[in-house]
Design a protein around this motif. Structure first.
Motif, PDB file in Angstrom:
ATOM      1  N   HIS A 198       0.842  -1.177   0.162  1.00 57.86           N
ATOM      2  CA  HIS A 198      -0.023  -0.106   0.071  1.00 57.86           C
ATOM      3  C   HIS A 198       0.937   1.349  -0.096  1.00 57.86           C
ATOM      4  O   HIS A 198       1.978   1.166   0.727  1.00 57.86           O
ATOM      5  CB  HIS A 198      -0.678  -0.015   1.299  1.00 57.86           C
ATOM      6  N   ASP A 199       0.310   2.431  -0.663  1.00 56.80           N
ATOM      7  CA  ASP A 199       1.076   3.608  -0.519  1.00 56.80           C
ATOM      8  C   ASP A 199       1.067   4.216   0.771  1.00 56.80           C
ATOM      9  O   ASP A 199       0.083   3.609   1.714  1.00 56.80           O
ATOM     10  CB  ASP A 199       0.582   4.647  -1.648  1.00 56.80           C
ATOM     11  N   GLU A 200       1.900   5.003   1.045  1.00 56.76           N
ATOM     12  CA  GLU A 200       1.996   5.621   2.335  1.00 56.76           C
ATOM     13  C   GLU A 200       0.762   6.220   3.000  1.00 56.76           C
ATOM     14  O   GLU A 200       0.254   6.092   3.922  1.00 56.76           O
ATOM     15  CB  GLU A 200       3.291   6.742   2.377  1.00 56.76           C
ATOM     16  N   ALA A 201       0.261   7.070   1.948  1.00 61.75           N
ATOM     17  CA  ALA A 201      -1.167   7.791   2.250  1.00 61.75           C
ATOM     18  C   ALA A 201      -2.251   6.680   2.668  1.00 61.75           C
ATOM     19  O   ALA A 201      -2.871   6.910   3.748  1.00 61.75           O
ATOM     20  CB  ALA A 201      -1.969   8.695   1.138  1.00 61.75           C
ATOM     21  N   THR A 202      -2.437   5.381   2.074  1.00 63.77           N
ATOM     22  CA  THR A 202      -3.419   4.434   2.334  1.00 63.77           C
ATOM     23  C   THR A 202      -3.012   3.854   3.973  1.00 63.77           C
ATOM     24  O   THR A 202      -3.906   3.708   4.590  1.00 63.77           O
ATOM     25  CB  THR A 202      -3.145   3.267   1.422  1.00 63.77           C
ATOM     26  N   VAL A 203      -1.686   3.627   4.257  1.00 65.26           N
ATOM     27  CA  VAL A 203      -1.398   3.136   5.526  1.00 65.26           C
ATOM     28  C   VAL A 203      -1.687   4.242   6.470  1.00 65.26           C
ATOM     29  O   VAL A 203      -2.085   3.755   7.381  1.00 65.26           O
ATOM     30  CB  VAL A 203       0.116   2.717   5.495  1.00 65.26           C
ATOM     31  N   ARG A 204      -1.437   5.497   6.373  1.00 67.65           N
ATOM     32  CA  ARG A 204      -1.576   6.490   7.240  1.00 67.65           C
ATOM     33  C   ARG A 204      -3.391   6.577   7.431  1.00 67.65           C
ATOM     34  O   ARG A 204      -3.914   6.831   8.763  1.00 67.65           O
ATOM     35  CB  ARG A 204      -1.227   7.972   6.831  1.00 67.65           C
ATOM     36  N   ARG A 205      -4.073   6.413   6.472  1.00 66.69           N
ATOM     37  CA  ARG A 205      -5.540   6.798   6.515  1.00 66.69           C
ATOM     38  C   ARG A 205      -6.003   5.250   7.107  1.00 66.69           C
ATOM     39  O   ARG A 205      -7.079   5.371   8.137  1.00 66.69           O
ATOM     40  CB  ARG A 205      -6.114   6.582   5.152  1.00 66.69           C
ATOM     41  N   ILE A 206      -5.412   4.254   7.154  1.00 64.11           N
ATOM     42  CA  ILE A 206      -5.969   3.074   7.841  1.00 64.11           C
ATOM     43  C   ILE A 206      -5.531   3.214   9.357  1.00 64.11           C
ATOM     44  O   ILE A 206      -6.298   2.863  10.238  1.00 64.11           O
ATOM     45  CB  ILE A 206      -5.397   1.602   7.178  1.00 64.11           C
ATOM     46  N   HIS A 221      -7.895   5.442  11.016  1.00 66.32           N
ATOM     47  CA  HIS A 221      -9.161   4.999  11.016  1.00 66.32           C
ATOM     48  C   HIS A 221      -9.389   4.102  12.094  1.00 66.32           C
ATOM     49  O   HIS A 221     -10.241   3.928  12.952  1.00 66.32           O
ATOM     50  CB  HIS A 221      -9.687   4.117   9.652  1.00 66.32           C
TER      51      HIS A 221
END
Length: 164
Positions: free
Chosen positions: A94-102, A105
């Protein structure tokens, strides 16, 4: 005059925005739909009064917050899973933004209902402390303290990169 004159237009124009708020409050798409349906039923019941001089959107947002807190107190809804699932093995990165968003959340899911409501209203909806206090039916001091507690907990639960 139709009792619901203007209600359908209100729902058509504000439904998406109210649904996003409901999702952020519950952390679950299905619960958010149930929450919004429950609240819109209440708005419809009070539509005559709200359409004459009230603020139907403010009423709906306050009802979203109150109903979420009420459901959680009565254990009618469960908190979303607070821990991320274990990685199942090799797969797409996953890209970094996705990991941060997860991560964010999952951290939001660990907040109390009032703390989560304050974070959603203050930072997602960009409400002032005064507006947030009115929507939640609490004092400005409560909004400030709940915001402080919530941000401290989020910082402890998520990587520092989320807040940069």
């Amino acid at each position: 005059m139709d009792r619901y004159e203007g209600f359908h237009e209100f729902v058509r124009t504000r439904q998406q925005s109210l649904m996003r708020t409901a999702y952020l409050l519950t952390g679950n798409a299905h619960l958010a739909e149930d929450l919004l349906q429950t609240v819109l039923t209440r708005v419809a019941a009070h539509w005559v009064k709200l359409s004459r001089g009230g603020n139907p959107e403010a009423y709906a947002r306050k009802a979203l917050v109150n109903q979420t807190i009420s459901w959680r107190r009565r254990k009618q809804i469960e908190l979303p899973e607070a821990e991320p699932p274990e990685h199942a093995g090799p797969g797409p990165l996953h890209d970094e933004a996705t990991v941060r968003r997860i991560a964010l959340h999952h951290a939001l899911a660990r907040l109390t209902p009032k703390q989560r409501a304050v974070i959603v209203l203050r930072f997602y909806e960009d409400r002032t402390e005064h507006e947030t206090a009115q929507l939640m039916g609490v004092s400005i001091g409560t909004v400030k303290s709940q915001t402080s507690y919530a941000l401290s907990k989020l910082r402890a639960l998520t990587p520092e990169e989320v807040y940069r």
